[in-house]
Design a protein around this motif. Structure first.
Motif, PDB file in Angstrom:
ATOM      1  N   HIS A 156      38.436  41.336  31.775  1.00 30.04           N
ATOM      2  CA  HIS A 156      39.843  41.733  31.798  1.00 30.04           C
ATOM      3  C   HIS A 156      40.105  42.987  30.961  1.00 30.04           C
ATOM      4  O   HIS A 156      39.218  43.535  30.304  1.00 30.04           O
ATOM      5  N   GLY A 157      41.377  43.393  30.950  1.00 25.45           N
ATOM      6  CA  GLY A 157      41.805  44.558  30.203  1.00 25.45           C
ATOM      7  C   GLY A 157      42.145  44.249  28.754  1.00 25.45           C
ATOM      8  O   GLY A 157      41.986  43.115  28.275  1.00 25.45           O
ATOM      9  N   LEU A 158      42.650  45.249  28.057  1.00 25.94           N
ATOM     10  CA  LEU A 158      42.814  45.236  26.601  1.00 25.94           C
ATOM     11  C   LEU A 158      43.476  43.983  26.041  1.00 25.94           C
ATOM     12  O   LEU A 158      42.952  43.365  25.111  1.00 25.94           O
ATOM     13  N   THR A 159      44.631  43.603  26.565  1.00 24.15           N
ATOM     14  CA  THR A 159      45.389  42.490  25.979  1.00 24.15           C
ATOM     15  C   THR A 159      45.494  41.294  26.915  1.00 24.15           C
ATOM     16  O   THR A 159      46.320  40.404  26.701  1.00 24.15           O
ATOM     17  N   ARG A 160      44.646  41.251  27.912  1.00 20.35           N
ATOM     18  CA  ARG A 160      44.723  40.171  28.894  1.00 20.35           C
ATOM     19  C   ARG A 160      43.748  39.047  28.546  1.00 20.35           C
ATOM     20  O   ARG A 160      43.120  39.045  27.495  1.00 20.35           O
ATOM     21  N   ASN A 161      43.570  38.097  29.468  1.00 20.53           N
ATOM     22  CA  ASN A 161      42.722  36.928  29.232  1.00 20.53           C
ATOM     23  C   ASN A 161      42.288  36.372  30.581  1.00 20.53           C
ATOM     24  O   ASN A 161      42.480  37.025  31.618  1.00 20.53           O
ATOM     25  N   VAL A 162      41.729  35.169  30.596  1.00 21.29           N
ATOM     26  CA  VAL A 162      41.192  34.610  31.840  1.00 21.29           C
ATOM     27  C   VAL A 162      42.238  34.504  32.942  1.00 21.29           C
ATOM     28  O   VAL A 162      41.905  34.569  34.131  1.00 21.29           O
ATOM     29  N   ARG A 163      43.510  34.377  32.565  1.00 20.01           N
ATOM     30  CA  ARG A 163      44.546  34.175  33.577  1.00 20.01           C
ATOM     31  C   ARG A 163      44.760  35.426  34.432  1.00 20.01           C
ATOM     32  O   ARG A 163      45.359  35.345  35.495  1.00 20.01           O
ATOM     33  N   ASP A 164      44.268  36.562  33.965  1.00 18.58           N
ATOM     34  CA  ASP A 164      44.381  37.782  34.751  1.00 18.58           C
ATOM     35  C   ASP A 164      43.674  37.648  36.096  1.00 18.58           C
ATOM     36  O   ASP A 164      44.021  38.334  37.053  1.00 18.58           O
ATOM     37  N   PHE A 165      42.675  36.757  36.155  1.00 17.48           N
ATOM     38  CA  PHE A 165      41.869  36.607  37.373  1.00 17.48           C
ATOM     39  C   PHE A 165      42.104  35.272  38.069  1.00 17.48           C
ATOM     40  O   PHE A 165      41.322  34.892  38.943  1.00 17.48           O
ATOM     41  N   GLU A 166      43.175  34.547  37.706  1.00 19.75           N
ATOM     42  CA  GLU A 166      43.343  33.223  38.282  1.00 19.75           C
ATOM     43  C   GLU A 166      43.715  33.256  39.764  1.00 19.75           C
ATOM     44  O   GLU A 166      43.623  32.233  40.446  1.00 19.75           O
TER      45      GLU A 166
END
Length: 289
Positions: free
Chosen positions: A38-48
């Protein structure tokens, strides 16, 4: 769409535990696994939304929250919040999972991590999908990111989190201006309920300070050279302020076989489930190992 993942944790060599989701392939397994970054401030949910689609292609999909994001541990030493640290973490995770090679999917900072891994261990990358980032980062986009991440005040209602998400990201998704469901979903991807009942951004505040740790942008073009060795798809938001058409043209010049798709009316960064992006990804994945 059914999520179909299991949650796990991985201990890095210097301590922090990373949360990752492991999506099993749907139907007959096909090809090497996929690692989503993911990007700088994102997490696993970016790809859900993207990860289940990749799993439907018969791929095992690993999605990781880098240290200090989502459910991963914060790092007590803020100076380690750097792409090189994350790249080492990802090599360690692949080793722990017994994965020799993977298709790397990197959004923004995740794309930079992929470049670093390509420079260190190119044999680990079977193919790469780079989302809205390149060896040259436009100053306008970087300044916008700095401004957005500098506002961290918590809120008490999810509607307020959605409003804040809209305010910070409307320039990247102007066609979604009145789509309240989109912004609420965006908020749930990037905010989290804290123990005190407040809703706060799902990343450790010191991450932001590291953006300004150097005023001199490194020359990243040497990190593009290893991409000659494996298939690569580049995705650009049609109105991106971080990846310019000029940088794309130079990336193509240096890698003539680069696959490329542009997502119209979207800035930094596409979620890669947009019709144009997904059509290109699906075709690309059918061709790679």
């Amino acid at each position: 769409m059914t999520q179909g993942y299991s949650d796990h944790f991985f201990s890095t060599v210097d301590g922090p535990r990373l949360h990752y989701r492991d999506y099993a392939p749907v139907g007959a397994a096909r090809g090497v696994p996929v690692l989503c970054l993911h990007g700088l401030t994102r997490n696993v949910r970016d790809f859900e939304d993207l990860a289940p689609r990749l799993a439907m292609l018969g791929r095992r999909v690993i999605v990781v929250s880098q240290r200090g994001r989502g459910r991963s541990d914060a790092d007590p030493r803020a100076e380690r919040y750097q792409p090189l640290t994350y790249a080492v973490d990802m090599i360690g995770l692949l080793d722990a999972l017994g994965i020799e090679r993977a298709v790397f999917v990197g959004t923004s900072m995740g794309g930079l991590m992929t470049m670093l891994i390509a420079a260190q261990q190119p044999q680990r990358i079977a193919a790469a999908i780079i989302n809205d980032i390149g060896p040259e980062i436009a100053e306008a986009g970087l300044n916008r990111i700095k401004a957005n991440v500098s506002v961290r005040q918590p809120v008490t209602r999810w509607d307020d989190a959605a409003a804040r998400s809209r305010e910070a990201n409307l320039a990247a998704f102007p066609k979604r201006s009145e789509d309240s469901e989109f912004w609420l979903d965006f908020a749930h991807k990037t905010w989290v309920e804290a123990k005190d009942g407040q809703i706060e951004l799902a990343y450790d505040a010191p991450i932001v300070s590291q953006i300004d740790s150097s005023d001199v942008a490194p020359d990243l073009w040497p990190f593009w050279q290893p991409f000659q060795a494996f298939p690569t798809l580049l995705i650009r938001g049609g109105i991106s302020d971080l990846l310019t058409p000029e940088t794309v043209a130079e990336m193509k010049r240096r890698k003539p076989d680069l696959d490329y798709v542009e997502v119209p009316d979207v800035g930094h960064a596409p979620f890669m489930t947009e019709p144009e992006a997904w059509t290109a990804i699906e075709a690309f994945m059918q061709r790679v190992a």
